[in-house]
Scaffold this active site. Structure first.
Site, mmCIF file in Angstrom:
data_model
loop_
_atom_site.group_PDB
_atom_site.id
_atom_site.type_symbol
_atom_site.label_atom_id
_atom_site.label_comp_id
_atom_site.label_asym_id
_atom_site.label_seq_id
_atom_site.Cartn_x
_atom_site.Cartn_y
_atom_site.Cartn_z
ATOM 1 N N THR A 143 -14.621 5.915 -3.960
ATOM 2 C CA THR A 143 -15.438 4.723 -3.725
ATOM 3 C C THR A 143 -14.873 3.953 -2.532
ATOM 4 O OG1 THR A 143 -16.108 4.562 -6.022
ATOM 5 C CG2 THR A 143 -16.177 2.518 -4.746
ATOM 6 N N ASN B 165 -23.984 14.722 -7.094
ATOM 7 C CA ASN B 165 -23.293 14.588 -8.370
ATOM 8 C C ASN B 165 -24.229 14.628 -9.571
ATOM 9 O OD1 ASN B 165 -23.813 12.036 -6.878
ATOM 10 N ND2 ASN B 165 -23.353 11.095 -8.845
ATOM 11 N N SER C 75 -11.677 12.658 -3.961
ATOM 12 C CA SER C 75 -11.216 11.910 -5.130
ATOM 13 C C SER C 75 -10.357 12.827 -5.991
ATOM 14 C CB SER C 75 -12.418 11.426 -5.937
ATOM 15 O OG SER C 75 -11.981 10.779 -7.115
ATOM 16 N N HIS D 95 -9.478 12.481 -9.309
ATOM 17 C CA HIS D 95 -9.744 12.694 -10.738
ATOM 18 C C HIS D 95 -10.877 13.675 -11.013
ATOM 19 C CE1 HIS D 95 -13.238 9.857 -11.621
ATOM 20 N NE2 HIS D 95 -12.892 9.442 -10.417
ATOM 21 N N THR E 62 0.784 -0.999 -1.041
ATOM 22 C CA THR E 62 1.783 0.006 -1.408
ATOM 23 C C THR E 62 1.098 1.218 -2.006
ATOM 24 O OG1 THR E 62 3.341 -1.772 -1.847
ATOM 25 C CG2 THR E 62 3.871 0.384 -2.796
ATOM 26 N N CYS F 146 -21.448 7.328 -13.282
ATOM 27 C CA CYS F 146 -21.095 6.138 -12.503
ATOM 28 C C CYS F 146 -22.140 5.044 -12.657
ATOM 29 C CB CYS F 146 -20.963 6.474 -11.026
ATOM 30 S SG CYS F 146 -19.603 7.592 -10.729
HETATM 31 N N1 PLP Z 1 -18.873 10.226 -4.665
HETATM 32 C C1 PLP Z 1 -19.361 11.061 -5.579
HETATM 33 C C2 PLP Z 1 -20.321 12.138 -5.183
HETATM 34 C C3 PLP Z 1 -18.985 10.938 -6.925
HETATM 35 O O1 PLP Z 1 -19.490 11.762 -7.838
HETATM 36 C C4 PLP Z 1 -18.092 9.887 -7.284
HETATM 37 C C5 PLP Z 1 -17.736 9.654 -8.693
HETATM 38 O O2 PLP Z 1 -18.465 9.971 -9.591
HETATM 39 C C6 PLP Z 1 -17.591 9.051 -6.271
HETATM 40 C C7 PLP Z 1 -18.008 9.251 -4.979
HETATM 41 C C8 PLP Z 1 -16.646 7.930 -6.565
HETATM 42 O O3 PLP Z 1 -15.348 8.450 -6.779
HETATM 43 P P1 PLP Z 1 -14.185 7.556 -7.415
HETATM 44 O O4 PLP Z 1 -14.381 7.586 -8.891
HETATM 45 O O5 PLP Z 1 -12.906 8.264 -7.002
HETATM 46 O O6 PLP Z 1 -14.271 6.202 -6.830
#
Ligand code: PLP
Length: 376
Positions: free
Chosen positions: A71, A150, A200, A202, A238, A324
């Site tokens: 994000t 996604n 990302s 995670h 940091t 999300c």
């Molecule tokens: N972009 C895409 C395509 C995602 O699927 C996601 C999270 O679902 C993100 C960005 C955001 O990632 P983060 O959770 O690391 O902020």
């Protein structure tokens, strides 16, 4: 959690990531900016992770900047790259199916005077590079197109689009949100013709709260977080060494097996689609040639949330649309031509190569039961 099929929302951290994070919290806990030995050791752990992640996308370590997640990487890419152009170029091109962290950021820039063009798929539900190119002109500062959607797993024509954009408009900055493609498809910055890439941790069995932005050498991105000038002033604050070390460990683990895991995910997707066809009343919203890791379906007019909670009662975790958006309809499915009851009954099943056929069979048995028991 017995059957976890929501891996596009987040993945279970792998043992290697956990151990790297624990080491950085219990032994190697210095501040990487400190000048003493403890600081240097933390710096070395971070350098090692930076090298692993950068080389996994064919980049140099000096081109990778750690952030708090994709994000923030997406915000930094859009806000920082557009700001670097000053008042000279005020147009931005994005796809109409970007994650909210791109879409909302583009909308915020729009409120600040940028002209944003959102490119949609054509009637056949597919994106075409030409449509992106014709949306660009000499006043465009940035184009942002994700690698894998996604919600549906649709694979965007990033390489075709960016290579053509760079040929016609070499000064336009190209940004790709690679979150759902990284460590699933080969991601190479030069092959994608991307100046900026968001990652990302995670989503690749690392830990939540860390990500990275690749910035091709020579591309200017102004910081959106200012302060102690960490990350060469591009992202102050940091660095989270435990999360970064875990990110590096996860990337190192997954990198050698991208193609084997992809092939396994394809087998699993084929198995699932076969079983779903036996149930009847289920339509598949993901394209055949999409990422096998994300399978979006609509279940016989049964509202997503109701079916989701029914599945949960049977020990199965899936998502409705995108996790999300917390249950809010995102409009992305509509872009792909999935509307009305079909959109209201959409579920996203997202797997890993370690998902088993037995788990998918369990999902299908629960879906069959839900079709009978759940009221619309
Ligand atoms: N972009 C895409 C395509 C995602 O699927 C996601 C999270 O679902 C993100 C960005 C955001 O990632 P983060 O959770 O690391 O902020």
């Amino acid at each position: 959690m017995s059957v976890y099929l929501d891996n596009a929302a987040t993945t279970k951290p792998c043992a290697e990531a956990v151990s790297a994070a624990v080491d950085a919290m219990t032994e190697n806990y210095g501040n990487p900016s400190s000048l003493h030995r403890a600081g240097l050791d933390a710096q070395l752990a971070m350098d090692s992770a930076r090298k692993i992640i950068a080389s996994s996308i064919g980049a140099d370590s000096s081109e990778l900047y750690f952030t708090s997640g994709a994000t923030e990487s997406n915000n930094l890419a859009l806000r920082g790259a557009s700001a670097a152009y000053g008042k000279k170029r005020r147009k931005i091109v994005v796809s109409a199916v970007e994650h909210a962290s791109v879409d909302e950021t583009a909308a915020a820039l729009e409120k600040n005077g940028f002209e944003v063009t959102r490119v949609s798929p054509r009637e056949d539900g597919r994106f075409y590079a030409e449509d992106f190119i014709s949306a660009c002109d000499d006043e465009t500062c940035l184009i942002s197109v994700m690698l894998v959607n996604n919600e549906t797993g649709y694979i965007m024509p990033v390489k075709e689009t960016f290579s053509a954009v760079k040929r016609r408009f070499p000064d336009i900055i190209t940004h790709c949100d690679c979150v759902q493609g990284y460590m699933k498809l080969p991601v190479k910055a030069t092959a994608l013709h991307a100046d900026l890439i968001s990652l990302s941790a995670h989503k690749i069995h690392g830990v939540k709260g860390v990500g990275a932005l690749y910035i091709r050498r020579g591309v200017r991105v102004l910081p959106i977080v200012t302060g102690g000038k960490q990350e060469k002033g591009v992202r102050s604050g940091t660095e989270s060494v435990p999360l970064i070390a875990a990110f590096g460990a996860a990337a190192q683990k997954l990198r050698p097996t991208i193609s084997e895991r992809y092939a396994r995910a394809q087998e699993l997707k084929a198995h699932l689609l076969g079983r779903l066809a036996e149930i009847g009343g289920i339509s598949v919203n993901s394209p055949d040639d999409g990422s096998p890791y994300v399978i979006n379906i609509s279940v016989g007019g049964k509202r997503s949330e109701i079916m989701l909670h029914f599945l949960e009662s049977r020990g199965i975790c899936v998502s409705s649309g995108s996790a999300c958006s917390k249950g809010q309809q995102s409009g992305v499915l509509g872009q792909f031509g999935i509307t009305g009851k079909r959109a209201d009954s959409a579920l996203r099943i997202s797997i890993t190569a370690e998902t088993t056929e037995a788990e998918l069979d369990e999902l299908c048995a629960a879906l069959r039961e839900g079709m009978e028991k759940v009221r619309g």
